[in-house]
Design an enzyme around this catalytic site. Structure first.
Site, mmCIF file in Angstrom:
data_model
loop_
_atom_site.group_PDB
_atom_site.id
_atom_site.type_symbol
_atom_site.label_atom_id
_atom_site.label_comp_id
_atom_site.label_asym_id
_atom_site.label_seq_id
_atom_site.Cartn_x
_atom_site.Cartn_y
_atom_site.Cartn_z
ATOM 1 N N ARG A 1 -33.549 -24.703 19.024
ATOM 2 C CA ARG A 1 -32.732 -25.575 18.183
ATOM 3 C C ARG A 1 -31.599 -26.148 19.037
ATOM 4 O O ARG A 1 -30.837 -25.395 19.648
ATOM 5 C CB ARG A 1 -32.148 -24.794 17.000
ATOM 6 N N GLU B 1 -28.856 -27.834 18.176
ATOM 7 C CA GLU B 1 -27.536 -28.059 17.584
ATOM 8 C C GLU B 1 -26.449 -27.486 18.493
ATOM 9 O O GLU B 1 -26.594 -26.403 19.064
ATOM 10 C CB GLU B 1 -27.414 -27.398 16.208
ATOM 11 N N ARG C 1 -23.812 -16.297 14.458
ATOM 12 C CA ARG C 1 -25.093 -16.091 13.778
ATOM 13 C C ARG C 1 -26.188 -17.050 14.224
ATOM 14 O O ARG C 1 -27.300 -16.994 13.718
ATOM 15 C CB ARG C 1 -24.908 -16.175 12.268
ATOM 16 N N HIS C 2 -25.886 -17.954 15.167
ATOM 17 C CA HIS C 2 -26.871 -18.935 15.616
ATOM 18 C C HIS C 2 -27.176 -18.798 17.100
ATOM 19 O O HIS C 2 -26.304 -18.458 17.894
ATOM 20 C CB HIS C 2 -26.377 -20.360 15.341
ATOM 21 N N GLU D 1 -28.072 -15.144 5.103
ATOM 22 C CA GLU D 1 -29.417 -15.691 4.928
ATOM 23 C C GLU D 1 -30.313 -15.187 6.052
ATOM 24 O O GLU D 1 -29.988 -15.334 7.227
ATOM 25 C CB GLU D 1 -29.382 -17.219 4.963
ATOM 26 N N SER E 1 -35.752 -18.659 4.964
ATOM 27 C CA SER E 1 -35.941 -19.769 4.038
ATOM 28 C C SER E 1 -37.435 -20.079 3.992
ATOM 29 O O SER E 1 -38.160 -19.817 4.950
ATOM 30 C CB SER E 1 -35.144 -21.008 4.468
ATOM 31 N N ARG F 1 -31.755 -12.395 13.808
ATOM 32 C CA ARG F 1 -30.885 -12.389 12.625
ATOM 33 C C ARG F 1 -31.105 -11.114 11.819
ATOM 34 O O ARG F 1 -30.150 -10.482 11.354
ATOM 35 C CB ARG F 1 -31.188 -13.636 11.771
#
Length: 306
Positions: A92, A94, A100-101, A229, A232, A280
């Site tokens: 990813r 971003e 948490r990422h 979370e 998903s 996670r």
């Protein structure tokens, strides 16, 4: 910087012994479900999620990308094999700096044909319970060393609208189409040691491939566990014309997804699935302060070594 030295610490070793149990237990559970483990491409020609920035790479004379999900491939395979799972590395792009990422992470993926979101939520609840039960049974000394008391979680289902009402009563902010970190923590306070499935998610808050449910709602869900979370997922769009419409709504070009769309033109069944982050989950069950502690050699926007 000196991870190779850090790996000699017993507490650090305990984290990755537990993570190893999670990996093995996931595969053991999926074998019991008669699901097929698949290996999917890491280099792709266009976005597989939409709205998520990609790492571009030069692929001979073409421009390609590191895969941010095996989503589209596992759907195509589930439509023929029925149940499929993977342990997949995702990238990813971003530019975030959070606890948490990660920009490179591992994901437990699952997809099932002839299923809606409630079928795969039930599978997810059972697999997480199975993995945590395995850790409790096989890693007692490691848990003791890390001072972690682990319980097999229960399961609770809430609609997004119900969750919003609960947060309003507790004066906690909730976004229009997403849950805030504060609301995720509140769910843990209200329902400790429970996987909370928040379903009937707003359509605007889910990717193009999630099946709509009415005008504004979707067949998408998130799973919240220990205030964060972890998953998903949802039922997918398996109707080509609707898929083209949803791509356009999300500002994506259907031509970039032509092969994917075409795969549903030959009798595709309804299907659903999810993705569960390995790091996670490790972070959450062990109460680690930073997700980088759950990665042997982390990759974020500033780190490429060691």
């Amino acid at each position: 910087d000196y991870r190779f030295l850090d790996l000699h610490r017993r507490k650090t070793q305990a984290i990755f012994k537990i993570q190893n149990t999670l990996l093995q237990a996931y595969r053991e559970f999926m074998a019991g479900e008669r699901a097929i483990e698949a290996i999917f491409p890491a280099v792709i020609g266009s976005s597989s999620e939409g709205g998520t920035e990609l790492f571009s790479v030069k692929y001979f004379e073409k421009k390609a990308f590191l895969s941010q999900s095996c989503q589209l491939y596992k759907q195509m395979l589930a439509c023929s094999i029925e149940k499929v799972f993977a342990v997949f590395t995702v990238w990813r792009a971003e530019k975030h700096n959070t606890i948490r990422h990660l920009n490179e992470a591992r994901q437990f993926d699952y997809e099932q044909a002839f299923a809606d979101e409630f079928v795969v939520m039930e599978v997810l609840g059972r697999v997480v319970q199975f993995m945590i039960r395995s850790v409790i049974e096989k890693n007692a000394k490691d848990l003791e060393l890390l001072e972690v008391k682990l319980k097999v979680p229960g399961v609770k289902y809430l609609t997004f609208a119900e969750t919003v009402e609960i947060m309003k009563k507790n004066k906690v902010h909730v976004g229009k189409d997403d849950l805030s970190g504060e609301s995720e923590k509140k769910l843990d306070e209200l329902y400790p040691d429970t996987i909370v499935f928040v379903h009937d998610w707003p359509l605007s808050g889910k990717p193009f491939y999630i099946m709509p449910k009415g005008k504004d709602s979707s067949c998408g869900f998130d799973a919240i566990y220990k205030g964060m979370e972890i998953t998903s997922g949802g039922q997918r769009v398996h109707i080509p014309e609707l898929l083209i419409e949803r791509l356009k709504v999300k500002g994506l070009n259907p031509k970039d997804f032509e092969k994917y769309i075409d795969s549903f033109r030959y009798g595709a069944p309804p299907h659903a699935g999810w993705g569960l982050g390995l790091e996670r989950l490790t972070m959450v069950i062990l109460g680690l302060d930073n997700i980088r502690e759950a990665v042997l050699f982390p990759r974020d926007r500033d780190r490429l070594t060691p």
